[in-house]
Design a protein around this motif. Structure first.
Motif, PDB file in Angstrom:
ATOM      1  N   ARG A 188       0.439  14.731   3.931  1.00  0.00           N
ATOM      2  CA  ARG A 188       1.171  14.879   5.194  1.00  0.00           C
ATOM      3  C   ARG A 188       1.608  16.323   5.391  1.00  0.00           C
ATOM      4  N   LEU A 189       2.056  16.968   4.306  1.00  0.00           N
ATOM      5  CA  LEU A 189       2.426  18.385   4.398  1.00  0.00           C
ATOM      6  C   LEU A 189       1.223  19.232   4.800  1.00  0.00           C
ATOM      7  N   GLN A 190       0.064  18.879   4.295  1.00  0.00           N
ATOM      8  CA  GLN A 190      -1.155  19.614   4.651  1.00  0.00           C
ATOM      9  C   GLN A 190      -1.481  19.412   6.127  1.00  0.00           C
ATOM     10  N   GLN A 191      -1.363  18.173   6.599  1.00  0.00           N
ATOM     11  CA  GLN A 191      -1.633  17.895   8.012  1.00  0.00           C
ATOM     12  C   GLN A 191      -0.681  18.648   8.927  1.00  0.00           C
ATOM     13  N   SER A 192       0.558  18.794   8.510  1.00  0.00           N
ATOM     14  CA  SER A 192       1.535  19.483   9.352  1.00  0.00           C
ATOM     15  C   SER A 192       1.444  21.001   9.225  1.00  0.00           C
ATOM     16  N   GLY A 193       0.612  21.478   8.299  1.00  0.00           N
ATOM     17  CA  GLY A 193       0.408  22.906   8.138  1.00  0.00           C
ATOM     18  C   GLY A 193       1.316  23.559   7.110  1.00  0.00           C
ATOM     19  N   VAL A 194       2.250  22.804   6.550  1.00  0.00           N
ATOM     20  CA  VAL A 194       3.194  23.374   5.586  1.00  0.00           C
ATOM     21  C   VAL A 194       2.484  23.831   4.316  1.00  0.00           C
TER      22      VAL A 194
ATOM     23  N   CYS B 278       3.515  -5.141  -6.938  1.00  0.00           N
ATOM     24  CA  CYS B 278       3.897  -5.729  -5.649  1.00  0.00           C
ATOM     25  C   CYS B 278       4.812  -4.778  -4.879  1.00  0.00           C
ATOM     26  N   ILE B 279       5.802  -4.237  -5.566  1.00  0.00           N
ATOM     27  CA  ILE B 279       6.706  -3.278  -4.940  1.00  0.00           C
ATOM     28  C   ILE B 279       5.934  -2.038  -4.508  1.00  0.00           C
ATOM     29  N   SER B 280       5.026  -1.589  -5.352  1.00  0.00           N
ATOM     30  CA  SER B 280       4.231  -0.396  -5.051  1.00  0.00           C
ATOM     31  C   SER B 280       3.457  -0.545  -3.748  1.00  0.00           C
ATOM     32  N   LEU B 281       2.816  -1.680  -3.563  1.00  0.00           N
ATOM     33  CA  LEU B 281       2.041  -1.894  -2.340  1.00  0.00           C
ATOM     34  C   LEU B 281       2.936  -2.022  -1.114  1.00  0.00           C
ATOM     35  N   ALA B 282       4.070  -2.686  -1.263  1.00  0.00           N
ATOM     36  CA  ALA B 282       4.991  -2.826  -0.130  1.00  0.00           C
ATOM     37  C   ALA B 282       5.550  -1.459   0.269  1.00  0.00           C
ATOM     38  N   VAL B 283       5.963  -0.676  -0.721  1.00  0.00           N
ATOM     39  CA  VAL B 283       6.491   0.659  -0.435  1.00  0.00           C
ATOM     40  C   VAL B 283       5.409   1.526   0.190  1.00  0.00           C
ATOM     41  N   PHE B 284       4.197   1.451  -0.341  1.00  0.00           N
ATOM     42  CA  PHE B 284       3.100   2.231   0.221  1.00  0.00           C
ATOM     43  C   PHE B 284       2.862   1.873   1.683  1.00  0.00           C
ATOM     44  N   ALA B 285       2.868   0.585   2.000  1.00  0.00           N
ATOM     45  CA  ALA B 285       2.624   0.160   3.386  1.00  0.00           C
ATOM     46  C   ALA B 285       3.675   0.737   4.327  1.00  0.00           C
ATOM     47  N   VAL B 286       4.926   0.731   3.908  1.00  0.00           N
ATOM     48  CA  VAL B 286       6.000   1.260   4.753  1.00  0.00           C
ATOM     49  C   VAL B 286       5.867   2.776   4.903  1.00  0.00           C
ATOM     50  N   ILE B 287       5.694   3.482   3.785  1.00  0.00           N
ATOM     51  CA  ILE B 287       5.618   4.945   3.835  1.00  0.00           C
ATOM     52  C   ILE B 287       4.358   5.405   4.568  1.00  0.00           C
ATOM     53  N   ALA B 288       3.250   4.713   4.372  1.00  0.00           N
ATOM     54  CA  ALA B 288       2.020   5.088   5.075  1.00  0.00           C
ATOM     55  C   ALA B 288       2.207   4.966   6.581  1.00  0.00           C
ATOM     56  N   ASN B 289       2.932   3.937   7.008  1.00  0.00           N
ATOM     57  CA  ASN B 289       3.172   3.775   8.440  1.00  0.00           C
ATOM     58  C   ASN B 289       4.154   4.804   8.980  1.00  0.00           C
ATOM     59  N   ILE B 290       5.055   5.292   8.140  1.00  0.00           N
ATOM     60  CA  ILE B 290       6.006   6.316   8.583  1.00  0.00           C
ATOM     61  C   ILE B 290       5.347   7.695   8.585  1.00  0.00           C
TER      62      ILE B 290
ATOM     63  N   HIS C 169      -1.071   6.710  12.206  1.00  0.00           N
ATOM     64  CA  HIS C 169      -2.333   6.156  12.688  1.00  0.00           C
ATOM     65  C   HIS C 169      -2.930   5.149  11.705  1.00  0.00           C
ATOM     66  N   GLN C 170      -2.265   4.927  10.570  1.00  0.00           N
ATOM     67  CA  GLN C 170      -2.724   3.954   9.579  1.00  0.00           C
ATOM     68  C   GLN C 170      -2.069   2.606   9.876  1.00  0.00           C
ATOM     69  N   ASN C 171      -2.784   1.735  10.549  1.00  0.00           N
ATOM     70  CA  ASN C 171      -2.227   0.442  10.914  1.00  0.00           C
ATOM     71  C   ASN C 171      -2.516  -0.595   9.844  1.00  0.00           C
ATOM     72  N   ILE C 172      -1.624  -1.584   9.769  1.00  0.00           N
ATOM     73  CA  ILE C 172      -1.838  -2.707   8.866  1.00  0.00           C
ATOM     74  C   ILE C 172      -2.540  -3.799   9.658  1.00  0.00           C
ATOM     75  N   HIS C 173      -3.635  -4.286   9.115  1.00  0.00           N
ATOM     76  CA  HIS C 173      -4.445  -5.311   9.780  1.00  0.00           C
ATOM     77  C   HIS C 173      -4.258  -6.654   9.085  1.00  0.00           C
ATOM     78  N   TRP C 174      -4.860  -7.685   9.628  1.00  0.00           N
ATOM     79  CA  TRP C 174      -4.717  -9.042   9.107  1.00  0.00           C
ATOM     80  C   TRP C 174      -5.166  -9.140   7.652  1.00  0.00           C
ATOM     81  N   ASN C 175      -6.221  -8.426   7.301  1.00  0.00           N
ATOM     82  CA  ASN C 175      -6.716  -8.512   5.925  1.00  0.00           C
ATOM     83  C   ASN C 175      -5.752  -7.853   4.940  1.00  0.00           C
TER      84      ASN C 175
END
Length: 122
Positions: A26-32, A82-94, A98-104
């Motif tokens: 994310r820092l790379q995308q923002s140019g930092v 389990c916690i790792s995946l849940a935290v990843f899903a939240v942080i990835a969306n924040i 553009h990373q959406n969570i789909h039905w799968n």
């Protein structure tokens, strides 16, 4: 109480872990950090990962049944994943909106919760 403290520390640990592993993107995308050398990015991530270990190691020691905690080794690992995946899903969306969570993805998370249930069965 050790079980609750373990879970809280694992959540904090996984927040730091996810930021260490993916925050630099994310820092790379923002140019930092787009002009940082790779060793700089690695050092930055290690700095964040230090705090992950400061939470992860006590969580495992406190939660492990051999140290008076409520969880065996397999249970600790499944909870952590389990916690790792849940935290990843939240942080990835924040961080990466553009990373959406789909039905799968939801189905996969549900199956992981099923795995947690199976690990705790007597």
């Amino acid at each position: 109480m050790n079980g609750l403290y373990t879970i809280i520390l694992l959540i904090l640990s996984n927040i730091f872990m996810t930021l260490a592993w993916y925050g630099h993107l994310r820092l790379q995308q923002s140019g930092v950090s787009s002009h940082w050398p790779l060793i700089g990015v690695v050092a930055f991530s290690w700095g964040i990962a230090f705090f992950e270990y400061c939470c992860q190691v006590p969580a495992n020691r406190m939660g492990f049944e051999g140290n008076g905690g409520p969880f065996n080794l397999v249970q600790l690992k499944v909870i952590q994943e389990c916690i790792s995946l849940a935290v990843f899903a939240v942080i990835a969306n924040i961080l990466f909106q553009h990373q959406n969570i789909h039905w799968n993805h939801i189905l996969a998370f549900f199956l992981i919760i099923c795995a947690v249930y199976l690990v705790f069965m007597k």
